[in-house]
Design a protein around this motif. Structure first.
Motif, short mmCIF file in Angstrom:
data_model
loop_
_atom_site.label_atom_id
_atom_site.label_comp_id
_atom_site.label_asym_id
_atom_site.label_seq_id
_atom_site.Cartn_x
_atom_site.Cartn_y
_atom_site.Cartn_z
N THR A 529 0.84 -1.20 0.00
CA THR A 529 0.00 0.00 0.00
C THR A 529 0.87 1.25 0.00
N ILE A 530 1.89 1.28 0.85
CA ILE A 530 2.80 2.43 0.93
C ILE A 530 3.56 2.61 -0.38
N VAL A 531 4.03 1.52 -0.93
CA VAL A 531 4.81 1.59 -2.17
C VAL A 531 3.96 2.13 -3.31
N LYS A 532 2.72 1.66 -3.43
CA LYS A 532 1.85 2.13 -4.52
C LYS A 532 1.52 3.61 -4.35
N GLU A 533 1.30 4.03 -3.10
CA GLU A 533 1.05 5.45 -2.85
C GLU A 533 2.25 6.30 -3.28
N SER A 534 3.44 5.85 -2.92
CA SER A 534 4.66 6.60 -3.24
C SER A 534 4.90 6.63 -4.74
N ASN A 535 4.69 5.52 -5.40
CA ASN A 535 4.90 5.45 -6.86
C ASN A 535 3.95 6.39 -7.59
N LYS A 536 2.72 6.41 -7.13
CA LYS A 536 1.72 7.32 -7.73
C LYS A 536 2.13 8.78 -7.51
N ALA A 537 2.56 9.11 -6.28
CA ALA A 537 2.92 10.49 -5.94
C ALA A 537 4.10 10.97 -6.77
N LEU A 538 5.08 10.10 -7.01
CA LEU A 538 6.29 10.49 -7.75
C LEU A 538 6.08 10.48 -9.26
N HIS A 539 4.89 10.10 -9.68
CA HIS A 539 4.53 10.17 -11.10
C HIS A 539 3.38 11.16 -11.27
N GLU A 540 3.60 12.32 -10.69
CA GLU A 540 2.68 13.44 -10.82
C GLU A 540 1.27 13.12 -10.34
N ASN A 541 1.22 12.28 -9.31
CA ASN A 541 -0.05 11.90 -8.68
C ASN A 541 -1.04 11.27 -9.66
N ASN A 542 -0.47 10.61 -10.65
CA ASN A 542 -1.29 9.97 -11.70
C ASN A 542 -1.82 8.63 -11.18
N GLU A 543 -3.12 8.47 -11.20
CA GLU A 543 -3.77 7.28 -10.64
C GLU A 543 -3.32 6.00 -11.33
N SER A 544 -2.95 6.09 -12.58
CA SER A 544 -2.54 4.88 -13.32
C SER A 544 -1.22 4.32 -12.79
N PHE A 545 -0.49 5.11 -12.01
CA PHE A 545 0.78 4.65 -11.44
C PHE A 545 0.61 4.15 -9.99
N TYR A 546 -0.64 3.90 -9.60
CA TYR A 546 -0.89 3.30 -8.28
C TYR A 546 -0.59 1.80 -8.39
N THR A 547 0.69 1.51 -8.60
CA THR A 547 1.16 0.14 -8.85
C THR A 547 2.52 -0.07 -8.17
N ILE A 548 2.98 -1.31 -8.19
CA ILE A 548 4.31 -1.64 -7.70
C ILE A 548 5.30 -1.42 -8.85
N PRO A 549 6.32 -0.59 -8.65
CA PRO A 549 7.30 -0.38 -9.73
C PRO A 549 8.07 -1.67 -10.01
N SER A 550 8.38 -1.89 -11.28
CA SER A 550 9.09 -3.13 -11.64
C SER A 550 10.60 -2.98 -11.55
N ASP A 551 11.06 -1.74 -11.43
CA ASP A 551 12.50 -1.49 -11.40
C ASP A 551 13.01 -1.52 -9.95
N GLN A 552 14.05 -2.31 -9.69
CA GLN A 552 14.61 -2.47 -8.35
C GLN A 552 15.13 -1.13 -7.79
N ALA A 553 15.85 -0.39 -8.62
CA ALA A 553 16.44 0.86 -8.16
C ALA A 553 15.37 1.88 -7.81
N LEU A 554 14.31 1.93 -8.64
CA LEU A 554 13.21 2.86 -8.39
C LEU A 554 12.48 2.51 -7.09
N LEU A 555 12.25 1.23 -6.89
CA LEU A 555 11.59 0.79 -5.67
C LEU A 555 12.41 1.18 -4.43
N SER A 556 13.70 0.93 -4.46
CA SER A 556 14.56 1.27 -3.32
C SER A 556 14.58 2.76 -3.09
N GLN A 557 14.60 3.53 -4.18
CA GLN A 557 14.61 4.99 -4.06
C GLN A 557 13.31 5.49 -3.42
N GLU A 558 12.19 4.94 -3.87
CA GLU A 558 10.90 5.37 -3.33
C GLU A 558 10.79 5.05 -1.83
#
Length: 794
Positions: A529-558
């Protein structure tokens, strides 16, 4: 051997007659030390209190609390048509702060006031309180409403789907830190004392009660028609359960004792016969409670039947002593002789009843449910203490009390009742046995349809705030309790793996759809839940990015950005090494039996999905299910052990294997027929009704032993079974009737209790007591007449 033991007890009676004060002093000295420990007794109504310290389920639960904190929350639901009005939010904020400032042992208060709002701004991840900028106008409040209603995390957690109900979640500390006093004075000369050791002790039952009562006091100040408040949560429910159970048990123990006093006076018309049994009861109770305190055993919900059990056993034994004593004393006018006669006549039977009752109850000592095991140990000890006092203290008190014999009345009403009771089973024994056997068979058939249940919430009156609030929150917010799952990868940063996190997210979505018709899963919350919220927020709060990022580096950064945002929400779902993960599964409070399939499904799906990881399912719901499952299994084993041991003792008492086995029939029958009453009156087999059998065993066996012991004596003297039954009824039978009247009325008084479980307990126990008397006045003599005709009594 019987004859020798009876003579020994008669000699002991003569000793009491000569030295009553020595016996009195000795009796009081024996119980003085246990009683001195009574101030140390504690109460524990926590759910984990049902488990032994070495139980793997408890060990896992304690490890969970150590890592992630206490899962037992207090939930406050507030209903208003305009939750997102400035006026409502202002009052909510005031209540929120009041709770934060005044609730003791607090860990965190979460509401719309401070729930996280994760958003992106340029390249920044901002995690702030939802009401960080408190609305000043309705337009500001409407913007907040738009954000809140669009947030999946809030739904069924802090907001209902229609936005008309919001909640406050109160989480308290699982452990309280105490500083050890430094007793070493060698550092006193230095300016700075050495660091003190910090000891973490679990939150106690008393501290939980303090929390709950403070919350209720605060909430009460804010509740009105425009701010309707409901509360729930296991912490609140279990505290209310403890208070009501304690109140009911104390109230009706007093009522039972009052009934005993009144009836004993009406029967014996003597002050000594009225109050001396009460002294034995009270001292037995105090000694038992003091022994529990000495060994550090707390009073828990099931062990609260111990006073009722000891009252039942103590009254039966003391009434037998008094009945035989006063009959002999009135006839002979010799007090010393009456004491000796009483102990010789009934002392062995009383000793055997105490021993068999103690053995039957002690069979529960091996139960895997801690309070049931405690009951087995200490209730059996209490029975032995009561037996000791009945054979020592009671005769000594009778000996030192000035009294005059009373004129023996012919055709006493109780004698007439006994004469009529003796006629039917002695003249129609086959009919009695056939009817009894048919009733037992029918009861066994009905008993197979009894519903199993462990549903503490249903024990409350239907208008109780905890009952109303729990159902309200369950219905409108999809659950008030949680199942906690811990998945341990055993590797550092194991949960910073996109593939593993995506697998978790898929499983959580699947579980959120679970509904088996008995219960359902209302919401699943975890790291995803936290990861999807963060991914969405860092993609201009776009609802379509309420997902788990597939990139390891991006996930760690978020995750790093979220960790550095100032929010501590990560601590609630993952450990500092990102190796252990917590998944919170929100469910309604239903009967534990109805939760079994759901729990099995959750465990199975996690173990299938994460085959390489260690999966632990814990929390209040698993503990409730585990406790009742163990209680059923352990109790069945305990009853089998009890009946086996009692049967062996009955063989010894009767001096004949065949007679010992047959004598168990009147013992079993009341318990079996009592089960049919549960079916007829739709009473479930729960944690309390499961234990009624221990009282039933004690009373049924006691009555049977008294009847069999005296029947055999009179039969061997007369050689006539009918005469033996009549003589037994005129002596022992009267004591059985008196005991049954007193105890059944005392237990029936429990039917006026506040809690349904207490009402069922009183009704069933009182009914089984009457059934035990009927079995010993009809079935037992009928069996003895048939056995005598076959020449089995030598």
């Amino acid at each position: 051997m019987h004859h020798k033991l009876e003579k020994m007890l008669g000699k002991f009676g003569e000793f009491i007659g000569k030295h009553p004060f020595i016996v009195l002093l000795f009796s009081l000295l024996v119980i003085a030390f246990p009683i001195s420990n009574i101030p140390k007794i504690t109460m524990d109504t926590s759910t984990e209190g049902f488990l032994h310290k070495e139980d793997p389920m408890l060990i896992k639960y304690e490890a969970f609390k150590e890592q992630f904190g206490r899962d037992e929350r207090i939930l406050i639901a507030i209903e208003n048509e305009k939750v997102f009005s400035v006026e409502f939010l202002t009052k909510l904020k005031k209540l929120h702060k009041d709770l934060e400032d005044n609730v003791p042992y607090l860990d965190e208060v979460t509401s719309l006031v401070n729930v996280r709002n994760t958003r992106g701004e340029a390249d920044q991840l901002i995690v702030e309180d939802l009401l960080e900028n408190f609305p000043k106008t309705q337009a500001d409040a409407d913007k907040i409403k738009t954000i809140a209603m669009a947030n999946e995390f809030y739904k069924d957690l802090l907001l209902s789907h229609d936005g008309k109900i919001t909640t406050i979640m109160i989480e308290t500390k699982a452990f309280v830190s105490d500083e050890k006093e430094n007793i070493d004075d060698m550092f006193s000369e230095f300016d700075e004392a050495p660091a003190q050791d910090v000891v973490k002790t679990p939150l106690t039952d008393t501290q939980n009660a303090e929390i709950v009562r403070k919350v209720r006091d605060i909430v009460e100040k804010y509740s009105d028609d425009d701010f309707k408040i409901y509360y729930a949560g296991s912490a609140s429910v279990m505290d209310a359960l403890k208070s009501m159970m304690k109140e009911d048990m104390q109230k009706f123990t007093r009522v039972t004792i009052l009934i005993i006093l009144v009836f004993l006076f009406l029967i014996f018309r003597r002050v000594s016969a009225t109050f001396y049994p009460l002294i034995v009861i009270i001292l037995s109770l105090l000694t038992t409670v003091g022994s529990m305190a000495y060994f550090g055993v707390a009073f828990k919900l099931p062990t609260q039947i111990v006073p009722s059990l000891l009252i039942a056993v103590s009254v039966g034994a003391t009434v037998h002593v008094l009945s035989i004593f006063f009959d002999n004393f009135n006839a002979t006018k010799d007090k010393k002789g009456a004491i000796a006669f009483t102990l010789e006549h009934s002392g062995l039977a009383i000793a055997m009843t105490g021993l068999t009752t103690a053995v039957g109850i002690a069979s529960f000592a091996g139960s895997e449910v801690a309070p049931i095991a405690d009951m087995g140990k200490f209730a059996s000890l209490g029975v032995l203490i009561s037996l000791f006092l009945t054979l020592t203290l009671l005769p000594a008190l009778l000996m030192i009390t000035p009294m005059k014999p009373k004129e023996i009345k012919e055709n006493h009403w109780l004698d007439n009742v006994m004469r009529r009771f003796a006629y039917f089973p002695t003249h129609h024994p086959k009919s009695v046995v056939v009817v009894s056997l048919s009733l037992v068979i029918l009861s066994i058939v009905l008993a197979t349809n009894i519903k199993l249940s462990h549903y503490p919430l249903e024990w409350f009156p239907k208008d109780d705030p905890n009952y109303v609030g729990t159902h309200y929150i369950d219905d409108n917010l999809n659950g008030s309790l949680t199942v906690e799952v811990v998945v341990d990868t055993k590797e550092q940063n194991g949960w910073q793996n996109p593939k593993r996190l995506q697998t978790l997210d898929n499983l959580n979505k699947e579980l959120a759809e679970y509904d088996d018709g008995k219960t359902y899963i209302g919401k699943v919350v975890s790291l995803d839940t936290i990861v999807k919220e963060s991914n969405k927020a860092l993609h201009e709060n776009n609802e379509s990015f309420y997902t788990i990022p597939s990139d390891q580096a991006l996930l760690s950064q978020e995750l790093l950005l979220f960790e550095n945002s100032g929010s501590d929400d990560l601590e609630d779902v993952v450990d500092s090494q990102f190796s252990k993960l917590r998944v919170t599964v929100k469910v309604p409070w239903v009967d534990s039996i109805e939760s079994e399939d759901m729990l099995a499904h959750v465990q199975k799906r996690f173990e299938e999905t994460f085959k390489e990881e260690e999966v632990t399912v814990t929390g209040i719901i698993p503990i409730l299910v585990h406790t009742f499952t163990q209680a059923i299994r352990s109790s069945v084993e305990s009853y089998i052990i009890a009946f086996t041991l009692i049967a062996i003792l009955m063989m010894f008492i009767m001096g004949n294997v065949r007679l010992g086995i047959i004598s168990m029939i009147p013992n079993l029958s009341p318990v079996i027929v009592g089960l049919s009453l549960m079916y007829i009156y739709h009473i479930p087999l729960d944690m309390f009704t499961l234990l009624i059998g221990s009282i039933a065993i004690g009373l049924a066996v006691d009555d049977t032993i008294h009847f069999m012991h005296n029947f055999k004596r009179y039969y061997l003297r007369s050689g006539d079974a009918v005469v033996a039954v009549e003589n037994t009824f005129f002596t022992t039978g009267k004591a059985l009737v008196i005991t049954t009247i007193v105890l059944s009325l005392g237990f029936y008084a429990y039917m006026f209790g506040n809690m349904e479980s207490v009402q069922n307990f009183g009704f069933l126990t009182g009914s089984v007591i009457i059934l035990a008397l009927i079995a010993d006045l009809l079935l037992a003599p009928a069996l003895m007449v048939l056995i005598a005709k076959r020449g089995w009594i030598k």
